[in-house]
Motif scaffolding. Structure first.
Motif, PDB file in Angstrom:
ATOM      1  N   ILE A   1       0.912  -1.062   0.110  1.00 52.34           N
ATOM      2  CA  ILE A   1       0.020   0.015   0.100  1.00 52.34           C
ATOM      3  C   ILE A   1       1.005   1.122  -0.051  1.00 52.34           C
ATOM      4  N   GLU A   2       0.720   1.979  -0.934  1.00 50.11           N
ATOM      5  CA  GLU A   2       1.603   3.350  -1.115  1.00 50.11           C
ATOM      6  C   GLU A   2       0.727   4.422  -1.508  1.00 50.11           C
ATOM      7  N   TYR A   3       1.056   5.820  -0.743  1.00 51.38           N
ATOM      8  CA  TYR A   3       0.191   6.841  -1.129  1.00 51.38           C
ATOM      9  C   TYR A   3       0.910   7.858  -2.048  1.00 51.38           C
ATOM     10  N   PHE A   4      -0.108   8.667  -2.627  1.00 55.02           N
ATOM     11  CA  PHE A   4       0.521   9.445  -3.910  1.00 55.02           C
ATOM     12  C   PHE A   4       1.284  10.561  -3.207  1.00 55.02           C
ATOM     13  N   ASP A   5       0.846  11.014  -2.043  1.00 59.20           N
ATOM     14  CA  ASP A   5       1.354  12.198  -1.355  1.00 59.20           C
ATOM     15  C   ASP A   5       2.713  11.591  -0.760  1.00 59.20           C
ATOM     16  N   PRO A   6       3.974  12.209  -1.092  1.00 58.29           N
ATOM     17  CA  PRO A   6       5.165  11.876  -0.559  1.00 58.29           C
ATOM     18  C   PRO A   6       5.353  11.697   0.760  1.00 58.29           C
ATOM     19  N   GLU A   7       4.943  12.854   1.437  1.00 61.08           N
ATOM     20  CA  GLU A   7       5.123  12.766   2.970  1.00 61.08           C
ATOM     21  C   GLU A   7       4.276  11.640   3.517  1.00 61.08           C
ATOM     22  N   GLU A   8       2.928  11.693   3.151  1.00 66.52           N
ATOM     23  CA  GLU A   8       2.002  10.562   3.639  1.00 66.52           C
ATOM     24  C   GLU A   8       2.672   9.244   3.395  1.00 66.52           C
ATOM     25  N   ASN A   9       3.211   8.926   2.248  1.00 69.81           N
ATOM     26  CA  ASN A   9       3.861   7.839   1.743  1.00 69.81           C
ATOM     27  C   ASN A   9       4.895   7.211   2.721  1.00 69.81           C
ATOM     28  N   LEU A  10       5.659   8.241   3.022  1.00 68.12           N
ATOM     29  CA  LEU A  10       6.908   8.079   4.026  1.00 68.12           C
ATOM     30  C   LEU A  10       6.363   7.432   5.314  1.00 68.12           C
ATOM     31  N   SER A  11       5.317   8.232   5.768  1.00 74.75           N
ATOM     32  CA  SER A  11       4.870   7.652   7.190  1.00 74.75           C
ATOM     33  C   SER A  11       3.930   6.613   7.138  1.00 74.75           C
ATOM     34  N   SER A  12       3.303   6.462   6.061  1.00 72.79           N
ATOM     35  CA  SER A  12       2.015   5.457   6.198  1.00 72.79           C
ATOM     36  C   SER A  12       2.123   4.071   5.376  1.00 72.79           C
ATOM     37  N   ARG A  13       3.202   4.017   4.316  1.00 76.77           N
ATOM     38  CA  ARG A  13       3.162   3.039   3.532  1.00 76.77           C
ATOM     39  C   ARG A  13       3.507   1.565   4.156  1.00 76.77           C
ATOM     40  N   TYR A  14       3.068   0.461   3.310  1.00 73.92           N
ATOM     41  CA  TYR A  14       3.450  -0.705   4.066  1.00 73.92           C
ATOM     42  C   TYR A  14       3.177  -1.845   3.002  1.00 73.92           C
ATOM     43  N   ALA A  15       3.973  -2.851   3.556  1.00 73.83           N
ATOM     44  CA  ALA A  15       3.553  -4.194   2.712  1.00 73.83           C
ATOM     45  C   ALA A  15       3.341  -5.219   3.641  1.00 73.83           C
ATOM     46  N   PHE A  16       2.757  -6.287   3.216  1.00 73.05           N
ATOM     47  CA  PHE A  16       2.359  -7.470   3.759  1.00 73.05           C
ATOM     48  C   PHE A  16       2.447  -8.759   3.085  1.00 73.05           C
ATOM     49  N   LYS A  17       2.686  -9.916   3.770  1.00 72.54           N
ATOM     50  CA  LYS A  17       2.788 -11.241   2.855  1.00 72.54           C
ATOM     51  C   LYS A  17       1.316 -11.771   2.837  1.00 72.54           C
ATOM     52  N   CYS A  18       1.107 -12.476   1.831  1.00 71.36           N
ATOM     53  CA  CYS A  18      -0.533 -13.186   1.573  1.00 71.36           C
ATOM     54  C   CYS A  18      -0.032 -14.246   0.640  1.00 71.36           C
ATOM     55  N   HIS A  19      -1.210 -15.196   0.603  1.00 64.97           N
ATOM     56  CA  HIS A  19      -1.367 -16.046  -0.296  1.00 64.97           C
ATOM     57  C   HIS A  19       0.065 -17.167  -0.424  1.00 64.97           C
ATOM     58  N   ARG A  20       0.310 -17.286   0.625  1.00 70.94           N
ATOM     59  CA  ARG A  20       1.244 -18.656   0.782  1.00 70.94           C
ATOM     60  C   ARG A  20       0.689 -19.535   1.593  1.00 70.94           C
ATOM     61  N   VAL A  21       1.127 -20.867   1.163  1.00 70.66           N
ATOM     62  CA  VAL A  21       0.571 -22.070   1.723  1.00 70.66           C
ATOM     63  C   VAL A  21       1.609 -23.079   2.430  1.00 70.66           C
ATOM     64  N   ARG A  22       1.357 -23.166   3.750  1.00 70.53           N
ATOM     65  CA  ARG A  22       2.298 -24.183   4.534  1.00 70.53           C
ATOM     66  C   ARG A  22       1.680 -25.534   4.606  1.00 70.53           C
ATOM     67  N   GLU A  23       2.292 -26.470   4.043  1.00 70.35           N
ATOM     68  CA  GLU A  23       1.809 -27.887   4.065  1.00 70.35           C
ATOM     69  C   GLU A  23       2.504 -28.693   4.983  1.00 70.35           C
ATOM     70  N   ALA A  24       2.032 -29.719   5.536  1.00 67.77           N
ATOM     71  CA  ALA A  24       2.467 -30.611   6.523  1.00 67.77           C
ATOM     72  C   ALA A  24       3.870 -31.222   6.194  1.00 67.77           C
ATOM     73  N   GLY A  25       4.798 -30.795   7.101  1.00 70.59           N
ATOM     74  CA  GLY A  25       6.171 -31.349   6.675  1.00 70.59           C
ATOM     75  C   GLY A  25       7.014 -30.592   5.582  1.00 70.59           C
ATOM     76  N   CYS A  26       6.309 -29.409   5.168  1.00 71.68           N
ATOM     77  CA  CYS A  26       6.923 -28.788   3.852  1.00 71.68           C
ATOM     78  C   CYS A  26       7.199 -27.262   4.313  1.00 71.68           C
ATOM     79  N   GLU A  27       8.069 -26.711   3.519  1.00 71.43           N
ATOM     80  CA  GLU A  27       8.532 -25.271   3.661  1.00 71.43           C
ATOM     81  C   GLU A  27       7.127 -24.658   2.967  1.00 71.43           C
TER      82      GLU A  27
END
Length: 329
Positions: free
Chosen positions: A204-230
């Protein structure tokens, strides 16, 4: 309630889009099988077909739910009227057209291509484009807001333009995601955009440069952990914002669909995974339905036989897409 639409595309579904008009249940789907199909999502039936000479990589509705514009490997940007069955060549690129968007505020069509250009077209004057912008990189994804066009490129940058002055680059921003961008989408408040990558992340990134510096972030998703596997990391192929609540849905190559609250930074809801990748998704104009393109995206190479594509429309409830907290909380 979930409904599978009749006569789905026969190959990978490159794009699915609901008509952006209140009360409309019309749904477009473009495919690598060289067709654009029009469906009535209320009945689940196929109502129209347009044939291209080669694979179609993107499509979108124009001013009404009977006309669309599409493009793909044939390099031609084509307007098609499903009622009259009339086709109009709007323009051409030098290489495949990867992205197509209609900007209702200016009545322009924007197209971005593997020829490293972004172009604007006037529906009233087919022929030479209104503007040609050199991106310097292949276009992989694109979206339009009220006054902005954003393009995600092979250079892992998001290129931001003003729809009124396309020749002037507002910003070329290196993505906070460290791998290839798959999708970009402008938030409904026009303040920020979401982007996704092949490495199972959303930023998530903001168009306003100042707001982007303080509020942008990223997160992990769509990852699957199966039994006994990475943990297996899957590309996030699609993003779409809910038109009422401002939450957004993501679709991944794990076959999953998730809805996220961007302000609370939390997952709101998760749909049971489909049998193969989610290549595209789209909320209806009133937000009551979610269309999901289920088709193999070749992330693991050729499969024989390939998984059968499906087009699914699901009725969504407010609790499944409502933000956890208000953005001002």
């Amino acid at each position: 309630m979930t409904m599978k639409l009749q006569q789905p595309p026969l190959d990978c579904i490159s794009r699915v889009r609901f008509a952006p008009f209140a009360g409309s249940t019309q749904l477009l789907a473009s495919s690598w099988d060289s067709h654009v199909r029009l469906y009535d999502a209320s009945s689940g039936k196929l109502t129209g077909v347009q044939k291209h000479p080669l694979a179609v990589l993107d499509c979108t509705f124009l001013q009404d739910s009977s006309r669309c514009v599409s493009g793909g490997l044939a390099r031609k940007l084509v307007v098609f009227d499903f009622r009259s069955q009339q086709e109009l060549l709007l323009g051409e690129h030098d290489e495949a057209i990867r992205c197509v968007e209609f900007h209702s505020h200016s009545q322009q069509v924007f197209s971005a291509s593997w020829d490293r250009t972004l172009r604007a077209w006037d529906l009233r004057q087919p022929g030479p484009s209104l503007a040609v912008v050199n991106l310097g990189t292949k276009a992989f994804c694109m979206d339009v807001g009220v006054d902005k066009v954003i393009v995600g490129g092979a250079d892992r940058c998001v290129h931001v333009f003003d729809t009124r002055r396309l020749g002037t680059l507002l910003e070329k921003r290196e993505s906070s995601l460290k791998h290839q961008i798959r999708s970009v989408k402008v938030g409904i408040d026009q303040k920020f955009f979401a982007s996704s990558s092949v490495e199972g992340r959303v930023a998530i990134e903001y168009f306003d440069p100042e707001e982007n510096l303080s509020s942008r972030y990223a997160f992990k998703c769509h990852r699957v952990r199966e039994a006994g596997c990475e943990e297996k990391v899957h590309p996030v192929n699609a993003i779409d914002f809910h038109p009422v609540h401002g939450t957004f849905a993501t679709g991944g190559s794990d076959g999953g669909v998730c809805v996220w609250d961007g302000y609370a930074k939390k997952r709101v809801w998760k749909l049971n995974p489909f049998h193969t990748s989610v290549s595209s998704l789209s909320f209806s104009a009133d937000g009551s339905q979610l269309a999901v393109a289920v088709s193999y995206t070749f992330d693991d190479g050729e499969r024989m036989p390939p998984p059968v594509p499906e087009l699914v429309v699901r009725q969504v409830t407010s609790s499944e897409v409502m933000a956890k907290v208000s953005k001002d909380a």
